[in-house]
Design an enzyme around this catalytic site. Structure first.
Site, PDB file in Angstrom:
ATOM      1  CB  THR A 165       2.442 -20.004  -3.750  1.00  0.00           C
ATOM      2  OG1 THR A 165       1.841 -20.235  -2.489  1.00  0.00           O
ATOM      3  CG2 THR A 165       0.596 -18.754  -3.701  1.00  0.00           C
ATOM      4  NE  ARG A 193      -0.569 -23.405   6.232  1.00  0.00           N
ATOM      5  CZ  ARG A 193      -0.093 -23.042   5.607  1.00  0.00           C
ATOM      6  NH1 ARG A 193      -0.770 -22.831   3.941  1.00  0.00           N
ATOM      7  NH2 ARG A 193       1.516 -22.268   5.603  1.00  0.00           N
ATOM      8  N   GLY A 195      -2.419 -20.194   4.724  1.00  0.00           N
ATOM      9  CA  GLY A 195      -1.174 -19.769   5.009  1.00  0.00           C
ATOM     10  C   GLY A 195      -0.871 -17.973   4.488  1.00  0.00           C
ATOM     11  CB  THR A 216       6.311 -18.397  -2.281  1.00  0.00           C
ATOM     12  OG1 THR A 216       7.211 -18.164  -3.122  1.00  0.00           O
ATOM     13  CG2 THR A 216       5.043 -17.789  -3.694  1.00  0.00           C
TER      14      THR A 216
HETATM   15  N1  ASP Z   1       2.932 -19.980   1.187  1.00  0.00           N
HETATM   16  C1  ASP Z   1       2.156 -20.430   0.685  1.00  0.00           C
HETATM   17  C2  ASP Z   1       1.502 -21.474   2.405  1.00  0.00           C
HETATM   18  O1  ASP Z   1       1.845 -21.127   3.368  1.00  0.00           O
HETATM   19  C3  ASP Z   1       3.051 -21.773  -0.014  1.00  0.00           C
HETATM   20  C4  ASP Z   1       4.237 -22.184  -0.815  1.00  0.00           C
HETATM   21  O2  ASP Z   1       4.002 -20.204  -0.971  1.00  0.00           O
HETATM   22  O3  ASP Z   1       4.764 -22.364  -0.724  1.00  0.00           O
HETATM   23  O4  ASP Z   1       0.275 -21.711   2.255  1.00  0.00           O
END
Ligand code: ASP
Length: 307
Positions: A165, A193, A195, A216
């Site tokens: 992210t 979905r 996050g 993240t």
């Molecule tokens: N935190 C993000 C999510 O769950 C993904 C990420 O940061 O890698 O969508």
């Protein structure tokens, strides 16, 4: 003043730092920085050309928070707009809601005249087709997309860890503390979905009285632990920024069921002290920091904690 961003967001840091240095509102500065990341075709986990969901569609998430007012704006599962973070900002400024998702978010984006885009590119669709080739059975390939997506064998665990992210945290010249996030979420995710990135309190939180936090990686965990809000609450209760982050990491480590993996926590306190940790990270985690005393933003390594 300070700007803290994760490594995925590095392409926008210099510009955001320039805006902060010249006295721009900190939230606007980080939104502008993230817009550069969203347009960066080499970043496959934020904005255009990211890895799509299991149906090959890019559904983007973003959030902003102004720590002075504690107003927030967020969008989830937004399709066909170039800058989800700008649409999230406009949710904060233009409507008395804090989060819009799916069709409603797209309608709102249209009404405010947000820039449209086909975010799926040849490279994202090629990666998606290759993934389907590897995970679908011969029968599923024939029927796709009219299959039970739940039955796809790798839907919950992504062996390539194709997720990240971008998160930005700032303190501006007026001591306003802000956060902003943008992501395509997990590669090959189940449609719809969300996050932690569009969930204020999970993936980000800012309060100019105490500090800010943004996460993240495994959003499924930071949603359950309310990680970003908890770090700021620990700061309020008097913990140092390092201890606040460690305490939240312990909350995450206490989760024993569900999907468990790495979480990276980025935090600043109101005095500009900062801490970034990678909980159970298998790789080096980098982040970028800029303060007015630096001639250029610096790349640093996060502390890795195994709990
Ligand atoms: N935190 C993000 C999510 O769950 C993904 C990420 O940061 O890698 O969508």
């Amino acid at each position: 003043m300070i700007l803290l961003a994760n490594y995925e967001g590095r392409s926008g840091v210099e510009y955001a730092a320039k805006l902060l240095a010249r006295g721009e509102n900190g939230l606007r500065a980080i939104v502008e920085g993230i817009k550069i990341v969203e347009s960066n075709l080499d970043i496959h986990t934020v904005g255009m050309s990211s890895w799509p969901n299991i149906l090959g569609q890019l559904q983007l998430d973003a959030a902003v928070m102004d720590g002075n007012t504690r107003r927030t704006g967020a969008v989830g599962a937004l399709r066909n707009y170039k800058h989800p973070v700008e649409v999230a900002y406009r949710v904060m400024t233009d409507i008395d809601h804090e989060i819009l998702v799916g069709d409603g978010a797209e309608r709102f984006a249209h009404e405010i005249g947000a820039v449209t885009a086909v975010n799926e590119t040849n490279s994202s669709l090629t990666a998606w087709r290759k993934h389907l080739e590897n995970v679908l059975t011969a029968e599923q390939k024939q029927l796709f997309p009219n299959i039970r997506l739940l039955d796809i064998k790798s839907q919950a665990v992504d062996p390539e860890k194709l997720f990240d992210t971008t998160v930005y945290l700032s303190i501006d010249h007026e001591a306003r503390i802000s956060t902003a996030t943008s992501t395509s979420g997990w590669a090959w995710k189940y449609p719809g979905r969300l996050g932690d990135s569009p969930i204020i309190g999970a993936g980000s939180y800012a309060d100019s009285r105490y500090g800010a936090c943004a996460c993240t990686h495994t959003g499924e965990m930071s949603i359950r632990a309310g990680t970003a809000r908890s770090v700021v609450l620990y700061l309020k209760m008097g913990l140092s920024v390092s201890d606040a982050v460690y305490e939240s990491a312990r909350d995450l480590a206490d989760l024993k069921t569900g999907y468990l993996d790495e979480v990276t926590i980025h935090a600043v306190d109101k005095d500009g002290n900062y801490k970034v940790i990678g909980l159970n990270s298998s790789e080096t985690i980098r982040y970028v920091v800029w303060t007015p005393s630096m001639s250029a933003p610096q790349v640093c390594e996060a502390e890795i904690i195994n709990l």
